[in-house]
Design a protein around this motif. Structure first.
Motif, PDB file in Angstrom:
ATOM      1  N   GLU A   1       0.827  -1.204   0.000  1.00 52.19           N
ATOM      2  CA  GLU A   1       0.000   0.000   0.000  1.00 52.19           C
ATOM      3  C   GLU A   1       0.863   1.258   0.000  1.00 52.19           C
ATOM      4  OE1 GLU A   1      -2.545  -0.257   3.329  1.00 52.19           O
ATOM      5  OE2 GLU A   1      -3.779  -1.895   2.516  1.00 52.19           O
ATOM      6  N   GLN A   2       1.911   1.270   0.845  1.00 48.56           N
ATOM      7  CA  GLN A   2       2.791   2.434   0.898  1.00 48.56           C
ATOM      8  C   GLN A   2       3.590   2.594  -0.395  1.00 48.56           C
ATOM      9  OE1 GLN A   2       2.615   4.633   3.327  1.00 48.56           O
ATOM     10  NE2 GLN A   2       1.085   3.364   4.359  1.00 48.56           N
TER      11      GLN A   2
ATOM     12  N   SER B   1       1.373   3.981  -3.117  1.00 47.78           N
ATOM     13  CA  SER B   1       1.101   5.406  -2.945  1.00 47.78           C
ATOM     14  C   SER B   1       2.280   6.256  -3.400  1.00 47.78           C
ATOM     15  CB  SER B   1       0.772   5.696  -1.476  1.00 47.78           C
ATOM     16  OG  SER B   1       0.494   7.072  -1.286  1.00 47.78           O
TER      17      SER B   1
ATOM     18  N   ASN C   1      -5.275   8.171   1.511  1.00 49.47           N
ATOM     19  CA  ASN C   1      -4.752   7.189   2.464  1.00 49.47           C
ATOM     20  C   ASN C   1      -5.369   7.345   3.849  1.00 49.47           C
ATOM     21  OD1 ASN C   1      -3.063   6.135   0.492  1.00 49.47           O
ATOM     22  ND2 ASN C   1      -1.332   7.438   1.057  1.00 49.47           N
TER      23      ASN C   1
END
Length: 267
Positions: free
Chosen positions: A83-84, A87, A133
């Motif tokens: 996820e990070q 992003s 986020n």
């Protein structure tokens, strides 16, 4: 107690199983890395003056970005690292890279206003991704809060691609720098707006699509096949204003905005 020794074959099987599990988690991240590389390659092409290739690279990055999440869910390999990483890759591929390509293509001819327009777009993408986020699980998944960063990149890069291909009118070509600046500012501001843009994540409505929508889709396919770049840009322009139109409709009917987090008041 006697210590149980495992056979060499059992150790080998455990190592193979561990390697397989790691490869599954690497699969979606490889798509994210490819999306990041495509955006970086687009900037390199823009620095060499190949702006059509640069715009196409951003669209390729959009395609790869749309695949990483689906692959992760398909193989059950979602992770906080993914996820990070996704992003950060989105910020680079759809925030920094389109801004640099647009600036190198035409915005630099406007001087201070040109780099300001490029920065507004870049800053809008950064704020949009940070807000996305923090609002995961808070707002309706069927809508985006503001224009999604890939759609904003497609709007800016679509115009660059059209200009590079010579498919704009003479008036637009004479004022291409100002037009690109307006589009960049609009995309940057729209990304941080509260306008609800349809996300396509809730596809339960597909079963109830009327027949006229199918005919309209067939007409769109014919138009896109005859002029793919222009048709794609028009579609992205329509999507880029759809959020404001739907927000105005909600305001007229007195309905709540689905992308505004509903805060529970303490008693």
């Amino acid at each position: 107690m006697r210590k149980i020794r495992r056979s060499p074959r059992a150790n080998i099987r455990d190592r193979i199983q561990e390697a397989r599990s790691r490869s599954i988690y690497l699969l979606p991240n490889s798509f994210t890395m490819a999306s990041l590389f495509s955006g970086f390659w687009g900037v390199a092409q823009a620095m060499s003056g190949h702006f059509g290739v640069a715009a196409a690279a951003i669209f390729l990055s959009m395609l790869l970005d749309g695949m990483d999440g689906r692959v992760a869910r398909l193989v059950h390999a979602q992770s906080s690292f993914g996820e990070q990483f996704d992003s950060i890759a989105d910020m680079t591929a759809f925030g920094v890279c389109p801004a640099l390509i647009a600036y190198e293509f035409a915005l630099k001819d406007l001087g201070t206003f040109g780099w300001a327009a490029a920065f507004i777009y870049c800053a809008g993408a950064a704020v949009r991704l940070a807000r996305f986020n923090t609002n995961i699980g808070v707002i309706d998944k069927g809508f985006f809060q503001g224009l999604a960063s890939p759609a904003g990149a497609a709007l800016v890069m679509g115009f660059v691609w059209l200009a590079q291909a010579g498919q704009l009118t003479d008036y637009l070509m004479q004022n291409v720098s100002w037009c690109l600046a307006i589009i960049s500012i609009y995309a940057g501001v729209t990304m941080v707006s509260n306008a609800p843009f349809f996300s396509g994540k809730n596809m339960g409505f597909v079963r109830t699509i009327p027949f006229w929508v199918v005919l309209l889709g067939a007409v769109l396919i014919i138009c896109i096949s005859s002029a793919p770049i222009l048709s794609a840009f028009v579609l992205f322009c329509c999507y880029a204003v759809s959020g404001y139109i739907y927000q105005f409709y909600l305001w007229c009917t007195g309905r709540p905005n689905p992308v505004k987090p509903q805060r529970v008041q303490a008693q």
